[in-house]
Each structure stands twice: as C-alpha cells, then as structure tokens.
Design a protein around this motif. Structure first.
Motif, PDB file in Angstrom:
ATOM      1  N   TRP A 225       0.864  -1.182   0.000  1.00  0.00           N
ATOM      2  CA  TRP A 225       0.000   0.000   0.000  1.00  0.00           C
ATOM      3  C   TRP A 225       0.901   1.232   0.000  1.00  0.00           C
ATOM      4  CZ3 TRP A 225      -5.036  -0.155  -0.876  1.00  0.00           C
ATOM      5  CH2 TRP A 225      -5.786  -1.267  -0.496  1.00  0.00           C
ATOM      6  N   HIS A 226       0.664   2.134  -0.939  1.00  0.00           N
ATOM      7  CA  HIS A 226       1.371   3.410  -0.929  1.00  0.00           C
ATOM      8  C   HIS A 226       0.468   4.431  -0.245  1.00  0.00           C
ATOM      9  CE1 HIS A 226       3.620   6.797  -3.286  1.00  0.00           C
ATOM     10  NE2 HIS A 226       3.973   6.722  -2.017  1.00  0.00           N
ATOM     11  N   ASP A 227       0.853   4.859   0.945  1.00  0.00           N
ATOM     12  CA  ASP A 227       0.042   5.776   1.755  1.00  0.00           C
ATOM     13  C   ASP A 227       0.436   7.223   1.445  1.00  0.00           C
ATOM     14  OD1 ASP A 227      -1.825   5.589   4.378  1.00  0.00           O
ATOM     15  OD2 ASP A 227      -0.513   7.334   4.501  1.00  0.00           O
ATOM     16  N   LEU A 228      -0.543   8.004   0.950  1.00  0.00           N
ATOM     17  CA  LEU A 228      -0.295   9.391   0.561  1.00  0.00           C
ATOM     18  C   LEU A 228      -1.248  10.323   1.289  1.00  0.00           C
ATOM     19  CD1 LEU A 228      -0.152   8.886  -3.308  1.00  0.00           C
ATOM     20  CD2 LEU A 228       1.814   9.287  -1.830  1.00  0.00           C
ATOM     21  N   LYS A 229      -0.783  11.529   1.568  1.00  0.00           N
ATOM     22  CA  LYS A 229      -1.644  12.591   2.088  1.00  0.00           C
ATOM     23  C   LYS A 229      -1.709  13.691   1.042  1.00  0.00           C
ATOM     24  CE  LYS A 229      -1.151  11.806   7.048  1.00  0.00           C
ATOM     25  NZ  LYS A 229      -0.741  12.374   8.368  1.00  0.00           N
ATOM     26  N   LEU A 230      -2.873  13.824   0.436  1.00  0.00           N
ATOM     27  CA  LEU A 230      -3.076  14.843  -0.582  1.00  0.00           C
ATOM     28  C   LEU A 230      -3.419  16.166   0.088  1.00  0.00           C
ATOM     29  CD1 LEU A 230      -5.231  12.759  -3.094  1.00  0.00           C
ATOM     30  CD2 LEU A 230      -2.742  12.914  -2.924  1.00  0.00           C
ATOM     31  N   PRO A 231      -2.762  17.262  -0.275  1.00  0.00           N
ATOM     32  CA  PRO A 231      -3.006  18.563   0.377  1.00  0.00           C
ATOM     33  C   PRO A 231      -4.313  19.211  -0.104  1.00  0.00           C
ATOM     34  CG  PRO A 231      -1.376  18.816  -1.365  1.00  0.00           C
ATOM     35  CD  PRO A 231      -1.694  17.342  -1.298  1.00  0.00           C
ATOM     36  N   VAL A 232      -5.422  18.608   0.285  1.00  0.00           N
ATOM     37  CA  VAL A 232      -6.742  19.130  -0.080  1.00  0.00           C
ATOM     38  C   VAL A 232      -7.305  19.832   1.155  1.00  0.00           C
ATOM     39  CG1 VAL A 232      -9.024  18.559  -0.964  1.00  0.00           C
ATOM     40  CG2 VAL A 232      -7.034  17.210  -1.669  1.00  0.00           C
ATOM     41  N   VAL A 233      -7.235  21.139   1.172  1.00  0.00           N
ATOM     42  CA  VAL A 233      -7.649  21.931   2.343  1.00  0.00           C
ATOM     43  C   VAL A 233      -9.015  22.555   2.076  1.00  0.00           C
ATOM     44  CG1 VAL A 233      -7.061  23.861   3.854  1.00  0.00           C
ATOM     45  CG2 VAL A 233      -5.244  22.424   2.884  1.00  0.00           C
ATOM     46  N   SER A 234      -9.908  22.425   3.044  1.00  0.00           N
ATOM     47  CA  SER A 234     -11.247  23.019   2.941  1.00  0.00           C
ATOM     48  C   SER A 234     -11.607  23.654   4.277  1.00  0.00           C
ATOM     49  CB  SER A 234     -12.301  21.968   2.573  1.00  0.00           C
ATOM     50  OG  SER A 234     -11.971  21.320   1.370  1.00  0.00           O
ATOM     51  N   GLU A 235     -12.399  24.707   4.220  1.00  0.00           N
ATOM     52  CA  GLU A 235     -12.892  25.379   5.419  1.00  0.00           C
ATOM     53  C   GLU A 235     -14.402  25.519   5.345  1.00  0.00           C
ATOM     54  OE1 GLU A 235     -11.075  29.124   6.164  1.00  0.00           O
ATOM     55  OE2 GLU A 235      -9.227  28.252   6.968  1.00  0.00           O
TER      56      GLU A 235
END
Length: 435
Positions: A146-156
């Motif tokens: 498994w390639h674990d990624l954190k996508l920089p999708v910021v929402s407010e």
C-alpha cells in the motif's frame, strides 16, 4: 509511507514454510535461496512501480456552512491520472468538531476516470472548521504494498446554530400553518396598533372600528383596519456565563438559546422590526439593531463561534452597558439560566432596564428536573429525591414570582421549548401595545 498489503504476508508465510521444510530436508536449501531471491526481486519491483506512478488528484466539496447537530453530506472527487487501474482506500482528515461515518472508503478507479464518493458529517460544535488533507492508500500492481499518501486538499467551513427551525418556520409561514410549530398568531381581523387602511364594513367588525365620517361620505359602513406596529426594536441580552454550559441532550443550553434567538430574529424581521444583540459574561459582543432579512446573516456571523465561558454573569454591569448603547425604547430579551442566588444581582439589573425598556426574562429549566418527577416512588430514597426536586422547583417558582411582582415578564421552560415560547411571548407583547 509504504505499508505491506495482505499478499506480502502470504509471500512471507510461503517462504517460512519453505524454510521449515529446508530445516528438515537440507537438500532443499538451494530451492529456498531461489524462492527468497525471487520474492525479494518481485517485491522490490512492485514497490518501485507503486512509488513512481503519479498520485491521484483529489478534491473535496464541503457545504459553505453547516447547521449544528444536523447531518450533511461531503463529496470527494478522485481522478486517476496514471496508466493503470487503481484500487485505493480513502480516509478524510475531518476536524474533531464533527462526527463522520462511512470510512474507510474503497474505490476501483479505471484509467482516466474519476469517482465521487460521499460521506456524512454531523457538526457537534460551532465555529470555523478546517479539513487539512485527504489520505489515500493505493494498492500496488501485484497487490504486495500500500502506498500511503496525504493529498493537500484543504477546505474550510463554518458551523452555525441550527437554522433548520427558521427554514421550517418560513415554509409554514408560506402555507399559513404556523400553529404546527406551536406559534399562535392571535390577531383579530382589522385590529392592531398602527392604522393600515379604510375598507368596507365586514360582518364581525367591532363598532369602534367604524369610521363614521367616511361612512357618511360613502353612504355605507366603512371600517378602519389596523396592523401591528412596525419599526420597533428587539435586543437580545445573551448570558455567556458558566450556567449556560449545562446540557440535557445533544445540545447545550447555550446552543438551544442560539437557536431560539435565530428563530425570533427571523420572525421579528418579518414583522418589520429591528433586531440587535449584546452578549456578556466573558464574551462581550454588540450587534446594533437593524431591519431587513440580511440581519439574519449578520446574526449568524455574530453567533456561530460564540461559546459559553466559565465566568459568572454580572447582570448589573451588562444592563448599564446596554443602556449606554441602546437609547431607543426596545424589547430587551434577557436569556439566561436563572438560580436563586442570582436574584440579588439580577433584580436590580432588571429594574435598571425596565425604566426605559420592556423586559422579558427567558430562563431555561433543566429537563432532568421534570423527568425526576415522572419517576415512580418505590422507596424512601425515591421519596426523598422527589421531595428535594419539588422543593427546588418551588423555590425556583418563588424566585420567578418575585420577578413578576416587579412588573417584569418572565418565562421558565425546558430548552427544547424555548424557541416557540419566546416567539409567542414576543407576539403577545407586540399585540398588547407595550412597546
């Protein structure tokens, strides 16, 4: 981050079995070396493929505002920008102030396509919320990693007091079914405080409505029609002290109060009145009274991040500051959670306000008190508990009687009943002509 997938453990298990056989039959040691070597090469190649392929592109669509305690849907969008179909698991990093269901999400995404998975969130605390990133795990081509990624999708987004009651009120107002909410409009036809128009006499009109001069000119009965006074001002005094931290159900007393303020704001603005707000006890805010439906949004913006504090309320200071800010005669709605020991400070403050304004004290009573009286009395302990609750309620009612004896309107209701009772008291005050 790279994590082993299920097939990696199968491969390790298979090599362990070969190693066990080799320990018994040493002639197979060469075969074991070959097996381990091939496994490592395949695992490394699979790892290299999943690490070097382009990451999917992620998006998140969050409602611009969330009502407190109401379920809403968040939509994600994942684009496969690579050259092979992807199997992935998704977890959204939602803030602690919301409850989310449906995770982890598992997707099969073909080349060049996108998917829009949904999940539900329920906000449990007001204020500004931040969704920092989207976590994605991509399965390698041979399903070893498994390639674990954190996508920089910021929402407010912002969590407001629950405005569902306002929407319900608007619908019922359109259909003329206000009584479904318990809001009773007691207006009699043609009666009010401000002159509206002349019209022909109708059966049921009172004699005092007849305009005799107009009737003589028109040679038929003419009645005056009145409407409720407009252009009056309603000011909320909101206690943000420690008593408002009490909680009977999913919402605190403070949140029930904000919902009631929002509903009465909508009703008063529809009546042509101006609405303003002042808070005290650790959270000192002031919103001057204005007319127009845009004031609902102003009220929402003033309230959405307001929280109760551990401060004790100073009613006298709050009343004095309000008199300085509010010169025009208005209906002052003081929202608090009254206790006997508060009366020595509260009563002088109410007298100060009553000299210039009409005052309505709205206090919330814990539902646990009413529920305790419904419990069957089976033993001495139950009897003592019931007697203590009744004594407390009697003492509370005596406190409210002292407030009423001073000529001040007051109400003491459980938090869920606050909204409707507050609107009904407001409508009664308007029709009585006290303002």
């Amino acid at each position: 981050m790279i994590l082993p997938a299920r097939r990696s453990f199968y491969a390790v298990g298979a090599n362990a079995v070969v190693a066990l056989v080799t320990s018994v039959l040493p002639d197979f040691i060469g075969f074991w070396y070959v097996t381990v070597g091939i496994s490592l090469l395949v695992a490394f190649a699979d790892l290299l493929l999943v690490v070097t392929e382009p990451a999917p592109r992620g998006e998140r669509v969050v409602p611009h505002s969330l009502p407190l305690g109401v379920k809403r849907t968040v939509r994600l969008r994942l684009h496969n920008t690579g050259k092979r179909p992807l199997t992935m698991e998704i977890f959204d990093h939602f803030p602690l102030q919301v409850q989310a269901t449906g995770f982890p999400l598992r997707l099969e995404l073909a080349v060049g396509t996108f998917a829009e998975p949904l999940y539900d969130v329920t906000a449990i605390e007001r204020g500004k919320l931040n969704f920092p990133c989207l976590q994605v795990r991509i399965l390698s081509p041979l399903q070893l990693w498994w390639h674990d990624l954190k996508l920089p999708v910021v929402s407010e987004t912002k969590v407001y007091p629950n405005f569902a009651a306002v929407a319900q009120y608007a619908l019922m107002a359109t259909d003329n079914h206000l009584s479904h909410m318990g809001i009773m409009k007691k207006r009699r036809r043609g009666e009010g405080q401000d002159f509206h128009q002349l019209r022909e006499y109708r059966a049921g009109d009172s004699l005092r409505q007849i305009d005799w001069k107009a009737s003589s000119r028109m040679r038929k009965p003419i009645s005056r029609e009145y409407q409720d006074e407009r252009d009056q001002e309603i000011i909320f005094m909101l206690d943000c002290g420690h008593r408002m931290l009490a909680q009977d159900d999913a919402l605190s007393h403070f949140d029930h109060t904000l919902n009631a303020i929002l509903l009465l704001t909508y009703v008063a603005l529809r009546q042509g009145d101006s609405v303003g707000l002042g808070s005290f006890a650790g959270q000192n805010r002031w919103l001057p009274a204005h007319k127009g439906q845009h004031q609902v949004q102003q009220m929402l913006n003033a309230l959405y991040d307001l929280q109760p504090t551990t401060h004790a309320p100073d009613y006298t200071q709050a009343a004095t500051e309000l008199l300085v800010r509010q010169k025009k005669r208005a209906l002052i709605v003081l929202l608090t959670n009254l206790r006997d020991e508060d009366l020595d400070d509260l009563l002088p403050a109410l007298h100060i306000l009553r000299k210039r304004h009409v005052v309505l004290l709205a206090s919330m009573r814990e539902q646990a008190l009413d529920q305790a009286l419904d419990v069957p009395v089976d033993n001495q302990e139950d009897a003592l508990h019931t007697a203590a609750v009744q004594h407390y309620l009697a003492s509370r009612e005596a406190t409210l009687d002292r407030v009423r004896a001073a000529g001040i309107r007051c109400m003491d209701v459980p938090p869920p009943e606050l909204s409707v009772n507050l609107v009904n008291h407001y409508l009664d005050i308007k029709r009585s002509g006290l303002l």
